[in-house]
Design a protein around this motif. Structure first.
Motif, PDB file in Angstrom:
ATOM      1  N   THR A 177      -7.353 -42.344 -78.824  1.00 46.95           N
ATOM      2  CA  THR A 177      -7.580 -40.949 -79.216  1.00 46.95           C
ATOM      3  C   THR A 177      -7.081 -39.954 -78.181  1.00 46.95           C
ATOM      4  N   ALA A 178      -6.666 -40.417 -77.000  1.00 48.89           N
ATOM      5  CA  ALA A 178      -6.086 -39.499 -76.012  1.00 48.89           C
ATOM      6  C   ALA A 178      -4.730 -38.973 -76.479  1.00 48.89           C
ATOM      7  N   ARG A 179      -4.262 -39.505 -77.593  1.00 45.28           N
ATOM      8  CA  ARG A 179      -3.016 -38.994 -78.173  1.00 45.28           C
ATOM      9  C   ARG A 179      -3.218 -37.564 -78.660  1.00 45.28           C
ATOM     10  N   ASN A 180      -4.410 -37.265 -79.188  1.00 42.24           N
ATOM     11  CA  ASN A 180      -4.841 -35.965 -79.717  1.00 42.24           C
ATOM     12  C   ASN A 180      -3.786 -34.852 -79.647  1.00 42.24           C
ATOM     13  N   PHE A 181      -3.986 -33.867 -78.765  1.00 42.30           N
ATOM     14  CA  PHE A 181      -3.080 -32.724 -78.687  1.00 42.30           C
ATOM     15  C   PHE A 181      -1.924 -32.953 -77.713  1.00 42.30           C
ATOM     16  N   ASN A 182      -1.874 -34.111 -77.063  1.00 40.76           N
ATOM     17  CA  ASN A 182      -0.861 -34.294 -76.027  1.00 40.76           C
ATOM     18  C   ASN A 182       0.567 -34.288 -76.553  1.00 40.76           C
ATOM     19  N   ALA A 183       0.798 -34.996 -77.659  1.00 35.14           N
ATOM     20  CA  ALA A 183       2.161 -35.046 -78.193  1.00 35.14           C
ATOM     21  C   ALA A 183       2.663 -33.680 -78.661  1.00 35.14           C
ATOM     22  N   PRO A 184       1.908 -32.941 -79.504  1.00 37.11           N
ATOM     23  CA  PRO A 184       2.417 -31.619 -79.911  1.00 37.11           C
ATOM     24  C   PRO A 184       2.526 -30.641 -78.755  1.00 37.11           C
ATOM     25  N   ALA A 185       1.607 -30.719 -77.779  1.00 38.67           N
ATOM     26  CA  ALA A 185       1.700 -29.828 -76.622  1.00 38.67           C
ATOM     27  C   ALA A 185       2.977 -30.110 -75.850  1.00 38.67           C
ATOM     28  N   ALA A 186       3.298 -31.394 -75.667  1.00 43.75           N
ATOM     29  CA  ALA A 186       4.494 -31.758 -74.905  1.00 43.75           C
ATOM     30  C   ALA A 186       5.764 -31.211 -75.539  1.00 43.75           C
ATOM     31  N   THR A 187       5.824 -31.241 -76.861  1.00 43.29           N
ATOM     32  CA  THR A 187       7.067 -30.825 -77.525  1.00 43.29           C
ATOM     33  C   THR A 187       7.266 -29.320 -77.520  1.00 43.29           C
ATOM     34  N   CYS A 188       6.184 -28.541 -77.444  1.00 39.03           N
ATOM     35  CA  CYS A 188       6.340 -27.081 -77.575  1.00 39.03           C
ATOM     36  C   CYS A 188       6.562 -26.391 -76.239  1.00 39.03           C
ATOM     37  N   GLY A 189       6.584 -27.132 -75.145  1.00 34.13           N
ATOM     38  CA  GLY A 189       6.814 -26.521 -73.837  1.00 34.13           C
ATOM     39  C   GLY A 189       8.299 -26.469 -73.501  1.00 34.13           C
ATOM     40  N   LYS A 190       8.734 -25.366 -72.943  1.00 30.68           N
ATOM     41  CA  LYS A 190      10.124 -25.280 -72.484  1.00 30.68           C
ATOM     42  C   LYS A 190      10.363 -26.249 -71.333  1.00 30.68           C
ATOM     43  N   PHE A 191       9.301 -26.550 -70.598  1.00 25.87           N
ATOM     44  CA  PHE A 191       9.345 -27.514 -69.506  1.00 25.87           C
ATOM     45  C   PHE A 191       8.086 -28.362 -69.628  1.00 25.87           C
ATOM     46  N   CYS A 192       8.228 -29.682 -69.572  1.00 24.80           N
ATOM     47  CA  CYS A 192       7.089 -30.574 -69.792  1.00 24.80           C
ATOM     48  C   CYS A 192       6.843 -31.461 -68.578  1.00 24.80           C
ATOM     49  N   VAL A 193       5.615 -31.407 -68.070  1.00 30.89           N
ATOM     50  CA  VAL A 193       5.195 -32.225 -66.931  1.00 30.89           C
ATOM     51  C   VAL A 193       4.094 -33.162 -67.400  1.00 30.89           C
ATOM     52  N   VAL A 194       4.198 -34.431 -67.046  1.00 31.69           N
ATOM     53  CA  VAL A 194       3.284 -35.444 -67.567  1.00 31.69           C
ATOM     54  C   VAL A 194       2.587 -36.179 -66.427  1.00 31.69           C
ATOM     55  N   GLU A 195       1.278 -36.332 -66.568  1.00 30.87           N
ATOM     56  CA  GLU A 195       0.464 -37.156 -65.684  1.00 30.87           C
ATOM     57  C   GLU A 195       0.216 -38.484 -66.386  1.00 30.87           C
ATOM     58  N   VAL A 196       0.591 -39.583 -65.745  1.00 30.21           N
ATOM     59  CA  VAL A 196       0.459 -40.892 -66.384  1.00 30.21           C
ATOM     60  C   VAL A 196      -0.360 -41.832 -65.506  1.00 30.21           C
ATOM     61  N   GLU A 197      -0.988 -42.803 -66.146  1.00 34.26           N
ATOM     62  CA  GLU A 197      -1.771 -43.782 -65.412  1.00 34.26           C
ATOM     63  C   GLU A 197      -0.909 -44.924 -64.886  1.00 34.26           C
ATOM     64  N   GLU A 198       0.174 -45.227 -65.587  1.00 38.69           N
ATOM     65  CA  GLU A 198       1.004 -46.357 -65.180  1.00 38.69           C
ATOM     66  C   GLU A 198       2.467 -46.071 -65.513  1.00 38.69           C
ATOM     67  N   ILE A 199       3.354 -46.351 -64.567  1.00 40.13           N
ATOM     68  CA  ILE A 199       4.786 -46.256 -64.804  1.00 40.13           C
ATOM     69  C   ILE A 199       5.349 -47.672 -64.848  1.00 40.13           C
ATOM     70  N   VAL A 200       6.004 -48.001 -65.946  1.00 38.26           N
ATOM     71  CA  VAL A 200       6.530 -49.343 -66.159  1.00 38.26           C
ATOM     72  C   VAL A 200       8.056 -49.306 -66.106  1.00 38.26           C
ATOM     73  N   PRO A 201       8.696 -50.431 -65.882  1.00 36.97           N
ATOM     74  CA  PRO A 201      10.157 -50.444 -65.786  1.00 36.97           C
ATOM     75  C   PRO A 201      10.836 -49.968 -67.076  1.00 36.97           C
ATOM     76  N   THR A 202      11.977 -49.334 -66.905  1.00 35.93           N
ATOM     77  CA  THR A 202      12.762 -48.900 -68.059  1.00 35.93           C
ATOM     78  C   THR A 202      13.136 -50.108 -68.914  1.00 35.93           C
ATOM     79  N   GLY A 203      12.920 -49.982 -70.202  1.00 36.94           N
ATOM     80  CA  GLY A 203      13.231 -51.059 -71.120  1.00 36.94           C
ATOM     81  C   GLY A 203      12.061 -51.965 -71.436  1.00 36.94           C
ATOM     82  N   SER A 204      10.937 -51.786 -70.732  1.00 35.58           N
ATOM     83  CA  SER A 204       9.784 -52.666 -70.971  1.00 35.58           C
ATOM     84  C   SER A 204       8.893 -52.182 -72.099  1.00 35.58           C
TER      85      SER A 204
END
Length: 240
Positions: A177-204
């Motif tokens: 449910t943390a998906r809630n408003f995060n996706a639409p908020a991310a798309t409507c910003g001219k610049f988007c900054v994201v806080e993440v819990e885990e960064i995984v390798p590209t392609g994983s």
């Protein structure tokens, strides 16, 4: 392009300014980019407008920015759970633009899709409709005309969101449910900054499991803020 930064302060460096319109993800305290909000508070910027479902609670979420008087206006659908939010609104210290919850989400989504306005039945005949363009469409039974009001898409200067996983290119996965408003908020910003819990390798990341493609994301910071619960309801243990 390097999208991964070492700290919340660094990821926001050179972006913040007074009078910004910021779209923030989260619902209550679920999926809230707390580390980014802490960094915004510490930067000292002021007269901010936040488009967010609510302002968290006292001491958490956007509530920390209300306490420091850095927010001039809230575009929200819910005031409850935050006593300072209610106090500032009722005393006239804070400007508030009420939005039905679905309308707020659609305003963000519309802004992200480049749609400046859309019509909805939600709010027709209420104070929500005051001052807005009204139009009828043949959407009723047998094509009868029904009333609609026009709402404007939100085009934010900055989006701050919280994701569960990301790869270095910015592809995001939100947790439940943390998906809630995060996706639409991310798309409507001219610049988007994201806080993440885990960064995984590209392609994983499985392509079909990606909730938001990296094209929307400008910068990423990894961190685990303490997770709080708005209301804890328990019952007495039943004796065997």
């Amino acid at each position: 392009m390097n999208k991964v930064y070492a700290s919340a302060a660094e990821v926001l460096d050179g972006i913040l300014r007074d009078d910004m319109l910021i779209a923030a993800g989260g619902f209550g305290l679920c999926g809230v980019p707390q580390l980014l909000l802490d960094a915004i508070r510490d930067s000292g910027v002021k007269d901010l407008t936040f488009a967010s479902n609510n302002a968290g609670t006292d001491g958490h979420g956007i509530g920390i920015l209300l306490e420091t008087r850095q927010v001039r206006k809230m575009m929200s659908s819910y005031v409850g759970e935050n006593a300072e939010f209610m106090r500032q609104y009722l005393s006239g210290e804070l400007e508030l633009e009420f939005n039905p919850q679905g309308t707020l989400a659609e305003r963000m989504r519309a802004g992200g899709a480049g749609i400046p306005g859309f019509f909805t039945k939600t709010g027709v005949g209420t104070v929500i409709a005051d001052g807005k363009v009204e139009k009828q469409f043949p959407t009723g039974p047998d094509g009868t005309m029904e009333d609609y009001i026009m709402e404007e898409g939100i085009f934010a200067d900055l989006a701050v969101v919280k994701a569960w996983k990301a790869d270095p290119t910015g592809n995001l996965v939100f947790r439940k449910t943390a998906r809630n408003f995060n996706a639409p908020a991310a798309t409507c910003g001219k610049f988007c900054v994201v806080e993440v819990e885990e960064i995984v390798p590209t392609g994983s990341l499985e392509p079909d499991s990606i909730h938001l493609p990296g094209i929307y994301v400008n910068r990423i910071v990894q961190g685990n803020a303490e997770k709080h619960i708005e209301q804890r309801t328990v019952r007495k243990r039943e004796e065997a």
